[in-house]
Design an enzyme around this catalytic site. Structure first.
Site, short mmCIF file in Angstrom:
data_model
loop_
_atom_site.label_atom_id
_atom_site.label_comp_id
_atom_site.label_asym_id
_atom_site.label_seq_id
_atom_site.Cartn_x
_atom_site.Cartn_y
_atom_site.Cartn_z
N ASN A 157 0.79 -0.99 0.11
CA ASN A 157 0.03 -0.04 0.07
C ASN A 157 1.10 1.20 -0.08
O ASN A 157 1.48 1.49 1.07
CB ASN A 157 -0.76 -0.08 1.16
CG ASN A 157 -1.74 1.18 1.29
OD1 ASN A 157 -1.83 1.82 0.40
ND2 ASN A 157 -2.54 1.45 2.57
N TRP A 158 1.10 1.74 -1.12
CA TRP A 158 2.01 3.08 -1.25
C TRP A 158 1.38 4.45 -0.78
O TRP A 158 1.92 5.42 -0.63
CB TRP A 158 2.30 3.17 -2.71
CG TRP A 158 3.45 2.14 -3.25
CD1 TRP A 158 3.82 1.05 -2.84
CD2 TRP A 158 3.87 2.15 -4.60
NE1 TRP A 158 4.90 0.43 -3.17
CE2 TRP A 158 4.98 1.13 -4.53
CE3 TRP A 158 3.76 3.00 -5.78
CZ2 TRP A 158 5.69 0.85 -5.87
CZ3 TRP A 158 4.43 2.52 -6.88
CH2 TRP A 158 5.37 1.54 -6.82
N LYS A 159 0.21 4.26 -0.39
CA LYS A 159 -0.61 5.54 0.00
C LYS A 159 -0.38 6.82 -0.74
O LYS A 159 -0.15 6.58 -1.94
CB LYS A 159 -0.41 5.84 1.56
CG LYS A 159 -0.44 4.49 2.44
CD LYS A 159 -0.16 4.84 3.95
CE LYS A 159 -0.38 3.33 4.72
NZ LYS A 159 -0.28 3.40 5.98
N HIS B 243 -9.58 1.19 4.52
CA HIS B 243 -8.36 1.66 5.29
C HIS B 243 -8.81 2.21 6.51
O HIS B 243 -9.58 3.21 6.27
CB HIS B 243 -7.25 1.84 4.27
CG HIS B 243 -5.93 1.88 4.97
ND1 HIS B 243 -5.64 2.95 5.93
CD2 HIS B 243 -4.91 1.18 4.81
CE1 HIS B 243 -4.28 2.61 6.34
NE2 HIS B 243 -3.93 1.54 5.69
N GLU C 255 -7.18 4.79 7.52
CA GLU C 255 -7.12 6.20 7.19
C GLU C 255 -8.05 6.81 6.26
O GLU C 255 -8.39 7.95 6.47
CB GLU C 255 -5.77 6.65 6.18
CG GLU C 255 -4.21 6.10 6.94
CD GLU C 255 -3.23 5.75 6.37
OE1 GLU C 255 -3.16 5.80 5.11
OE2 GLU C 255 -2.24 5.06 7.21
N GLU D 84 -5.80 -5.13 10.47
CA GLU D 84 -4.85 -4.01 10.84
C GLU D 84 -5.28 -3.35 12.07
O GLU D 84 -6.11 -2.26 11.66
CB GLU D 84 -4.78 -2.82 9.70
CG GLU D 84 -4.43 -3.52 8.02
CD GLU D 84 -3.93 -2.53 7.34
OE1 GLU D 84 -2.92 -2.64 6.96
OE2 GLU D 84 -4.49 -1.54 6.86
N GLY E 125 1.94 2.31 10.79
CA GLY E 125 2.82 3.46 10.85
C GLY E 125 3.83 3.71 12.10
O GLY E 125 4.23 4.64 12.33
N SER F 247 2.95 -1.99 10.40
CA SER F 247 4.44 -2.27 10.76
C SER F 247 4.91 -3.58 10.59
O SER F 247 5.68 -3.91 11.53
CB SER F 247 4.75 -1.90 12.30
OG SER F 247 4.26 -0.49 12.60
N GLY G 165 2.80 -1.11 4.40
CA GLY G 165 2.67 0.14 4.15
C GLY G 165 4.19 0.86 3.77
O GLY G 165 4.97 0.61 2.88
N GLY G 166 4.63 1.56 4.84
CA GLY G 166 5.76 2.07 4.88
C GLY G 166 6.97 1.42 4.19
O GLY G 166 7.87 1.65 3.39
P1 PGA Z 1 2.57 0.37 7.75
O1 PGA Z 1 0.94 0.63 6.88
O2 PGA Z 1 3.02 -0.84 7.10
O3 PGA Z 1 3.33 1.66 7.51
O4 PGA Z 1 2.13 0.22 9.27
C1 PGA Z 1 0.38 -0.49 6.77
C2 PGA Z 1 -1.14 0.11 6.13
O5 PGA Z 1 -1.48 1.31 6.37
O6 PGA Z 1 -1.77 -0.74 5.23
#
Ligand code: PGA
Length: 242
Positions: free
Chosen positions: A14-16, A96, A98, A166, A172, A206, A227-228
């Protein structure tokens, strides 16, 4: 629709709101996909980069990060399932945290979007997860059960939908539940209602190269949403090769 049963595990990047054409060119040049073709690798760039990625693709799948529940009409700024289908997009992240927090998406929205995706042969990756407050007050399972009951449409089944667990507090933050907690929560998701017993359930929050193997080897975990760490091509390569 893609046959989810062809795969043993799923790794979703997930590159956001990150990436640009140069980033994509470098990434694709350096990315080493696993030889094991039963690993399903999905990359979810921003919507505007989906088409570019489609043309640069080298054997991974593409996913969107969100979609409208509407197919057309006066919904300025939205992107429809039809448009994703036209680009041959196979997956879409839905709900998600977010989006739930920043854009006030509800379980009902998640349900409608997922249903529309399934109708268009796109696999929804439905995100669920508890907040720190839920966790601290012992409400994790109640929250997850409600998100599943209200957010997963009747048209969903284990062959057309992926669930991503999640924990909101793990996203994050560098924090994760213990491996035992992750396995137990996935077991709860699979077994609290027989409807979910055959679903693929991936973990996100994470995930890094140094914990991915242990997490994705847990018996109730079918892969990871990253994500990150997915923005660093070496790190993502390590995660998917491991
Ligand atoms: P993260 O994000 O790996 O940076 O914790 C995961 C996500 O939001 O899908």
């Amino acid at each position: 629709m893609i046959n989810l049963d062809n795969f043993s595990s799923y790794f979703v990047a997930n590159w956001k709101l990150n990436g640009n054409f140069k980033f994509i060119d470098d990434y694709i040049e350096q990315l080493k996909l696993p030889e094991d073709e039963t690993k399903c690798i999905v990359i979810c760039p921003t919507s505007i980069h989906l088409e570019y990625m489609r043309h640069r693709n080298n054997n991974f799948y593409l996913g969107a990060q969100n979609v409208s529940q509407h197919l057309k009409g006066p919904f300025t700024g939205e992107i429809s399932c039809n448009s994703l289908r036209e680009l041959n997009i196979d997956f879409c992240i839905v709900g998600h945290s977010e989006r739930r927090q920043n854009f006030k998406e509800t379980n009902e929205d998640v349900n409608l979007k997922s249903n529309e995706l399934i109708k268009n042969n796109i696999v929804p990756i439905i995100c669920i997860g508890e907040t720190l407050k839920d966790k601290e007050s012992g409400k994790t399972n109640d929250t997850l059960a409600r998100q599943l009951e209200e957010g997963v449409p009747d048209s969903s089944n284990g062959k057309n939908t992926i669930i991503a667990y999640e924990p909101v507090w793990a996203i994050g933050s560098g924090l994760t539940p213990t491996f035992e907690e992750i396995d137990k929560t996935h077991d709860f998701i699979k077994n609290h209602n027989s409807k979910f017993s055959h679903y693929k359930i991936i973990y996100g929050g994470s995930v890094k190269a140094n914990n991915a193997k242990e997490i994705t080897s847990l018996s109730n975990v079918n892969g990871a949403l990253i994500g990150g760490a997915s923005l660093m091509v070496d790190e993502f390569t390590m995660i998917i090769q491991d």
